[in-house]
Enzyme design. Structure first.
Site, PDB file in Angstrom:
ATOM      1  N   LYS A  13      -8.081  75.882  11.961  1.00 46.10           N
ATOM      2  CA  LYS A  13      -8.357  76.494  10.654  1.00 46.10           C
ATOM      3  C   LYS A  13      -9.031  77.858  10.823  1.00 46.10           C
ATOM      4  CE  LYS A  13     -10.909  73.081   9.218  1.00 46.10           C
ATOM      5  NZ  LYS A  13     -10.853  72.215  10.422  1.00 46.10           N
ATOM      6  N   ARG A  69     -14.051  68.868   1.360  1.00 41.82           N
ATOM      7  CA  ARG A  69     -13.839  67.829   2.369  1.00 41.82           C
ATOM      8  C   ARG A  69     -13.824  66.444   1.749  1.00 41.82           C
ATOM      9  NH1 ARG A  69     -15.892  71.083   7.006  1.00 41.82           N
ATOM     10  NH2 ARG A  69     -15.620  69.899   8.915  1.00 41.82           N
ATOM     11  N   ARG A  71     -13.344  74.402  23.026  1.00 41.68           N
ATOM     12  CA  ARG A  71     -13.592  75.576  22.161  1.00 41.68           C
ATOM     13  C   ARG A  71     -14.895  76.260  22.583  1.00 41.68           C
ATOM     14  NH1 ARG A  71     -13.429  74.719  15.927  1.00 41.68           N
ATOM     15  NH2 ARG A  71     -14.356  72.752  16.553  1.00 41.68           N
ATOM     16  N   ARG A 114     -20.475  74.653  20.795  1.00 43.23           N
ATOM     17  CA  ARG A 114     -21.073  73.946  19.649  1.00 43.23           C
ATOM     18  C   ARG A 114     -21.549  72.559  20.075  1.00 43.23           C
ATOM     19  NH1 ARG A 114     -16.947  74.549  14.628  1.00 43.23           N
ATOM     20  NH2 ARG A 114     -17.852  72.501  14.188  1.00 43.23           N
ATOM     21  N   ARG A 156     -16.172  63.111  14.065  1.00 43.32           N
ATOM     22  CA  ARG A 156     -15.753  64.092  13.044  1.00 43.32           C
ATOM     23  C   ARG A 156     -14.304  63.840  12.630  1.00 43.32           C
ATOM     24  NH1 ARG A 156     -16.658  69.202  16.171  1.00 43.32           N
ATOM     25  NH2 ARG A 156     -15.948  70.269  14.298  1.00 43.32           N
TER      26      ARG A 156
END
Ligand code: ADP
Ligand code: AMP
Length: 208
Positions: free
Chosen positions: A13, A87, A126, A152, A163
């Site tokens: 995204k 969400r 990431r 992160r 998640r």
């Protein structure tokens, strides 16, 4: 254009949002980014910091307040892209109510669809350059040598799995919700960054 980008964590995204916002000249509004900034500034309540670290969702009212305030900024009047919001169905209904009050509505909801095994690899590898906010991937989009990389805390595999479960339980239901509104456009997010970008713009009806 008033857009929403929906997809599980690691779907791409943020990566695609950069391309869309640049091309359309609209601001990217990422509730995850806003919450991380609030945390870094010491402005996020400890209970919310803990929920984020565990991979859960913050209360709908917190996310809705952030977005309502952000949409008051003048740069959002001509359009915006929401990334990571809504969400839940209450957030989606809340967003519709906020926009209706302003005499506007969403135009398009893009759903980025990616198989679960790819999501884990994308999220775990990431890295973000803390100076520029640029998103990299150690395998698919390697950072330059001088990047100041951040990993992160919620991108470790156990939290990523939670998640993804939160997405499945709370967020995936938004696809039929927006399909009923006639706003949903599904994009196959499994290809390379360039392939997905092409499909995104095809879905938006914007010539490449
Ligand atoms: P999201 O915002 O949905 O969580 P990101 O855009 O941050 O996802 O992408 C997650 C990770 O996957 C990043 O490391 C990014 O560089 C990488 N990535 C994004 N799109 C692709 C793609 N199409 N193929 C391979 N890796 C990708
Ligand atoms: P993201 O950057 O979109 O992956 O979001 C990171 C984390 O921020 C999520 O795992 C949630 O804990 C929290 N978060 C971001 N957006 C929302 C939202 N719209 N509603 C609830 N929690 C959110």
């Amino acid at each position: 254009m008033r857009l929403v980008l929906v997809g599980p964590p690691g779907a791409g995204k943020g990566t695609q949002a950069t391309f869309i916002c640049e091309r359309l000249g609209i601001p990217q509004i990422s509730t995850g980014e806003m919450l991380r900034a609030a945390k870094a500034a010491g402005e996020l309540a400890q209970e919310h910091v803990d929920v984020m670290a565990e991979g859960g969702l913050l209360p709908d009212a917190v996310a809705l307040d952030l977005v309502r305030t952000r949409l008051d900024a003048p740069d959002s009047r001509q359009g915006f892209l929401l990334d990571g919001f809504p969400r839940t169905e209450p957030q989606a209904r809340g967003l519709d109510a906020i926009l209706e009050k302003r005499g506007t509505a969403l135009d398009v909801v893009l759903a980025l669809e990616v198989p679960e095994d790819l999501l884990i690899e994308r999220a775990v590898l990431r890295r973000t350059d803390r100076r520029t906010g640029q998103i990299y991937h150690l395998k698919y989009n390697p950072p330059p040598a001088d990047a100041e990389l951040e990993h992160r805390t919620d991108d470790h595999e156990d939290v990523v799995r939670k998640r993804i479960a939160a997405y499945r339980d709370m967020t995936a239901g938004l696809l039929p919700f927006y399909e009923r509104q006639g706003k949903l456009r599904r994009v196959d997010g499994a290809g390379t960054v360039d392939e997905v970008e092409e499909q995104v713009f095809a879905a938006l009806g914007t010539a490449d």
